[in-house]
Design a protein around this motif. Structure first.
Motif, PDB file in Angstrom:
ATOM      1  N   PRO A  57      31.031  46.408  46.306  1.00 27.70           N
ATOM      2  CA  PRO A  57      30.747  45.105  45.690  1.00 27.70           C
ATOM      3  C   PRO A  57      29.313  45.071  45.173  1.00 27.70           C
ATOM      4  O   PRO A  57      28.394  45.531  45.849  1.00 27.70           O
ATOM      5  N   VAL A  58      29.133  44.528  43.976  1.00 27.87           N
ATOM      6  CA  VAL A  58      27.831  44.593  43.323  1.00 27.87           C
ATOM      7  C   VAL A  58      27.498  43.239  42.692  1.00 27.87           C
ATOM      8  O   VAL A  58      28.365  42.544  42.172  1.00 27.87           O
ATOM      9  N   MET A  59      26.215  42.876  42.735  1.00 23.07           N
ATOM     10  CA  MET A  59      25.695  41.734  41.995  1.00 23.07           C
ATOM     11  C   MET A  59      24.866  42.285  40.843  1.00 23.07           C
ATOM     12  O   MET A  59      23.997  43.140  41.052  1.00 23.07           O
ATOM     13  N   VAL A  60      25.132  41.835  39.614  1.00 20.70           N
ATOM     14  CA  VAL A  60      24.380  42.331  38.470  1.00 20.70           C
ATOM     15  C   VAL A  60      23.632  41.189  37.797  1.00 20.70           C
ATOM     16  O   VAL A  60      23.968  40.015  37.949  1.00 20.70           O
ATOM     17  N   ASP A  61      22.620  41.553  37.041  1.00 16.26           N
ATOM     18  CA  ASP A  61      21.713  40.603  36.399  1.00 16.26           C
ATOM     19  C   ASP A  61      22.245  40.204  35.027  1.00 16.26           C
ATOM     20  O   ASP A  61      22.389  41.044  34.144  1.00 16.26           O
ATOM     21  N   GLY A  62      22.528  38.903  34.858  1.00 17.60           N
ATOM     22  CA  GLY A  62      22.959  38.404  33.563  1.00 17.60           C
ATOM     23  C   GLY A  62      21.816  37.849  32.734  1.00 17.60           C
ATOM     24  O   GLY A  62      22.043  37.320  31.644  1.00 17.60           O
ATOM     25  N   GLY A  63      20.577  37.963  33.229  1.00 15.85           N
ATOM     26  CA  GLY A  63      19.421  37.447  32.513  1.00 15.85           C
ATOM     27  C   GLY A  63      19.230  35.958  32.752  1.00 15.85           C
ATOM     28  O   GLY A  63      20.185  35.224  33.002  1.00 15.85           O
ATOM     29  N   GLY A  64      17.991  35.513  32.722  1.00 11.05           N
ATOM     30  CA  GLY A  64      17.686  34.099  32.881  1.00 11.05           C
ATOM     31  C   GLY A  64      18.113  33.525  34.220  1.00 11.05           C
ATOM     32  O   GLY A  64      18.423  32.330  34.316  1.00 11.05           O
ATOM     33  N   GLY A  65      18.146  34.352  35.244  1.00 14.03           N
ATOM     34  CA  GLY A  65      18.546  33.899  36.570  1.00 14.03           C
ATOM     35  C   GLY A  65      20.033  33.905  36.814  1.00 14.03           C
ATOM     36  O   GLY A  65      20.491  33.571  37.918  1.00 14.03           O
ATOM     37  N   VAL A  66      20.826  34.288  35.820  1.00 10.25           N
ATOM     38  CA  VAL A  66      22.289  34.342  35.964  1.00 10.25           C
ATOM     39  C   VAL A  66      22.677  35.573  36.773  1.00 10.25           C
ATOM     40  O   VAL A  66      22.152  36.667  36.557  1.00 10.25           O
ATOM     41  N   ARG A  67      23.590  35.380  37.707  1.00  7.68           N
ATOM     42  CA  ARG A  67      24.114  36.489  38.516  1.00  7.68           C
ATOM     43  C   ARG A  67      25.620  36.609  38.295  1.00  7.68           C
ATOM     44  O   ARG A  67      26.330  35.611  38.329  1.00  7.68           O
ATOM     45  N   LEU A  68      26.068  37.837  38.073  1.00  7.13           N
ATOM     46  CA  LEU A  68      27.494  38.108  37.927  1.00  7.13           C
ATOM     47  C   LEU A  68      27.901  39.141  38.970  1.00  7.13           C
ATOM     48  O   LEU A  68      27.087  39.962  39.392  1.00  7.13           O
ATOM     49  N   THR A  69      29.149  39.082  39.379  1.00  4.90           N
ATOM     50  CA  THR A  69      29.633  40.011  40.395  1.00  4.90           C
ATOM     51  C   THR A  69      30.517  41.076  39.773  1.00  4.90           C
ATOM     52  O   THR A  69      31.044  40.915  38.666  1.00  4.90           O
ATOM     53  N   GLY A  70      30.675  42.146  40.502  1.00 10.22           N
ATOM     54  CA  GLY A  70      31.543  43.223  40.044  1.00 10.22           C
ATOM     55  C   GLY A  70      31.808  44.193  41.173  1.00 10.22           C
ATOM     56  O   GLY A  70      31.442  43.958  42.331  1.00 10.22           O
TER      57      GLY A  70
ATOM     58  N   LEU B 223      33.831  44.228  35.999  1.00 11.46           N
ATOM     59  CA  LEU B 223      32.912  43.082  35.953  1.00 11.46           C
ATOM     60  C   LEU B 223      33.678  41.760  35.985  1.00 11.46           C
ATOM     61  O   LEU B 223      34.655  41.579  35.261  1.00 11.46           O
ATOM     62  N   ASN B 224      33.212  40.836  36.838  1.00 10.54           N
ATOM     63  CA  ASN B 224      33.697  39.454  36.809  1.00 10.54           C
ATOM     64  C   ASN B 224      32.849  38.635  35.852  1.00 10.54           C
ATOM     65  O   ASN B 224      31.619  38.666  35.929  1.00 10.54           O
ATOM     66  N   PHE B 225      33.480  37.874  34.981  1.00  7.58           N
ATOM     67  CA  PHE B 225      32.741  36.885  34.223  1.00  7.58           C
ATOM     68  C   PHE B 225      32.329  35.746  35.161  1.00  7.58           C
ATOM     69  O   PHE B 225      32.868  35.586  36.248  1.00  7.58           O
TER      70      PHE B 225
ATOM     71  N   TRP C 202      40.900  35.794  30.574  1.00 10.15           N
ATOM     72  CA  TRP C 202      40.575  34.437  31.019  1.00 10.15           C
ATOM     73  C   TRP C 202      41.311  34.105  32.307  1.00 10.15           C
ATOM     74  O   TRP C 202      42.528  34.269  32.405  1.00 10.15           O
ATOM     75  N   GLU C 203      40.577  33.648  33.305  1.00 15.45           N
ATOM     76  CA  GLU C 203      41.079  33.302  34.633  1.00 15.45           C
ATOM     77  C   GLU C 203      41.671  34.500  35.375  1.00 15.45           C
ATOM     78  O   GLU C 203      42.393  34.336  36.345  1.00 15.45           O
ATOM     79  N   GLY C 204      41.347  35.709  34.919  1.00 18.09           N
ATOM     80  CA  GLY C 204      41.641  36.906  35.686  1.00 18.09           C
ATOM     81  C   GLY C 204      40.442  37.246  36.558  1.00 18.09           C
ATOM     82  O   GLY C 204      39.567  36.413  36.807  1.00 18.09           O
ATOM     83  N   SER C 205      40.378  38.484  37.013  1.00 18.14           N
ATOM     84  CA  SER C 205      39.255  38.914  37.847  1.00 18.14           C
ATOM     85  C   SER C 205      39.238  40.426  37.924  1.00 18.14           C
ATOM     86  O   SER C 205      40.110  41.108  37.365  1.00 18.14           O
ATOM     87  N   VAL C 206      38.266  40.952  38.665  1.00 13.46           N
ATOM     88  CA  VAL C 206      38.193  42.399  38.877  1.00 13.46           C
ATOM     89  C   VAL C 206      39.409  42.920  39.628  1.00 13.46           C
ATOM     90  O   VAL C 206      39.674  44.119  39.623  1.00 13.46           O
ATOM     91  N   ASP C 207      40.152  42.025  40.270  1.00 16.54           N
ATOM     92  CA  ASP C 207      41.334  42.434  41.032  1.00 16.54           C
ATOM     93  C   ASP C 207      42.638  42.120  40.317  1.00 16.54           C
ATOM     94  O   ASP C 207      43.711  42.182  40.928  1.00 16.54           O
TER      95      ASP C 207
END
Length: 339
Positions: free
Chosen positions: A47-60, A107-109, A81-86
């Motif tokens: 499990p990973v947290m990535v940087d979306g810029g401007g303080g935004v965090r996205l998971t993956g 990547l999760n949006f 849309w409304e899916g996920s990494v799983d």
């Protein structure tokens, strides 16, 4: 090398039905019947947290390949849309690429998967900057070469937009592949409301309303919607959320904001492929046929497949796995990803 083409996909009856393909693509039945090797990307996933810029965090989730002495490269996968990494289609494609020696990042949006509590502002489809920034962060943290993206439905739209921006942002992206992407959002919205069977809109609306309630629960101090707004149809709720939560002055301006219709893809500098199905009941084929594309963007229209289905038989495996993997492998080998 002969690469698979959309015309090669010829499933048995009744899988020739675009509706059956579409309904099976994300169904629990399919998830149950798929072979075990469709889920190997889950084994050892980080499990990973990535940087979306401007303080935004996205998971993956990142899974390193173990089948070859050296990785072929890094494959980044975008859900719909409304899916996920799983989502089933993401796991199946990721597992195939992993078996072929690719490291895989799913990547999760924003507000997808279990990430509703990470960022206070709502997800919307024009949030391309944070997705592109996240891909840049992924590229820096796992500098495997080459790097290729595949996205499905709305994720396919995001994949094409990231690919358009990659050179100017310094993202070392070698190739992008979009499966049944949203091309003209205004046409797609009209189609889902007016021509597609009612149960498609009901399916997406139920998932979206559930997601909005999860967001409200994560940030109870903020009012994201009125209860009456949740009772509206797709167009009504979309317009309400656009006017309440974005700087777009109208629904039409918002939809245009993530369109890749007409000549929008003429600026594409890297190789890209668009795979869709003529019998897709969710995304109208007209928008694809009106595209003006440069020579480095391949449009492949299969007669069958539904919306992100392409299910070959009763084992529920997808033609997309071979299609994506073989094009990615061609890129890794320094060859053209086009047949």
């Amino acid at each position: 090398m002969t690469l698979p083409q959309g015309r090669d996909f010829n499933p048995p009856w009744p899988l020739k039905s675009g509706h059956i393909q579409t309904m099976l693509s994300s169904s629990g039945v399919r998830r149950t019947l798929l072979p075990r090797n469709a889920y190997t990307v889950l084994e050892g996933a980080e499990p990973v947290m990535v940087d979306g810029g401007g303080g935004v965090r996205l998971t993956g989730a990142y899974t390193a390949q173990k089948t070859q002495p050296a990785s072929r490269g890094l494959a980044v996968l975008f859900h719909g849309w409304e899916g996920s990494v799983d989502s089933t289609y993401v796991l199946q494609t990721g597992s195939r690429l992993l078996a072929d020696g690719w490291d895989v990042f799913r990547l999760n949006f924003r507000d997808h998967g279990d990430s509703h509590a990470l960022n206070e502002a709502l997800f919307h489809s024009c949030r391309i900057d944070e997705v592109a920034h996240a891909v840049g962060d992924i590229a820096k943290r796992w500098p495997s070469r080459p790097m290729a993206i595949a996205g499905f439905s709305l994720g396919g739209n995001f994949a094409l937009r990231v690919a358009l921006r990659a050179p100017s942002l310094g993202i070392p992206l070698s190739y992008a592949l979009a499966v049944c992407p949203i091309i003209d959002p205004s046409e797609g919205l009209f189609s889902l409301e007016e021509t597609a069977p009612w149960f498609y809109q009901a399916y997406f609306m139920n998932k979206w309303r559930r997601s909005l309630r999860m967001k409200q629960a994560a940030f109870p101090q903020r009012q994201y919607f009125e209860l009456q707004e949740l009772k509206q149809n797709l167009r009504g709720l979309t317009e309400a959320m656009v006017l309440r939560h974005t700087d777009f002055g109208s629904l039409e301006a918002y939809l245009e904001g993530y369109s890749v219709a007409g000549r929008a893809l003429m600026a594409m500098q890297i190789p890209a492929t668009i795979l869709t199905a003529r019998d897709d009941p969710v995304i109208p084929i007209d928008a694809f046929e009106k595209l003006e594309l440069p020579s480095n963007v391949e449009l492949d229209i299969s007669p069958y497949g539904g919306h992100c289905g392409f299910i070959r038989g009763w084992d529920m495996t997808s033609f997309c796995d071979d299609y994506i993997a073989e094009r990615f492998n061609a890129i890794a080998a320094g060859q053209s990803p086009f047949a």
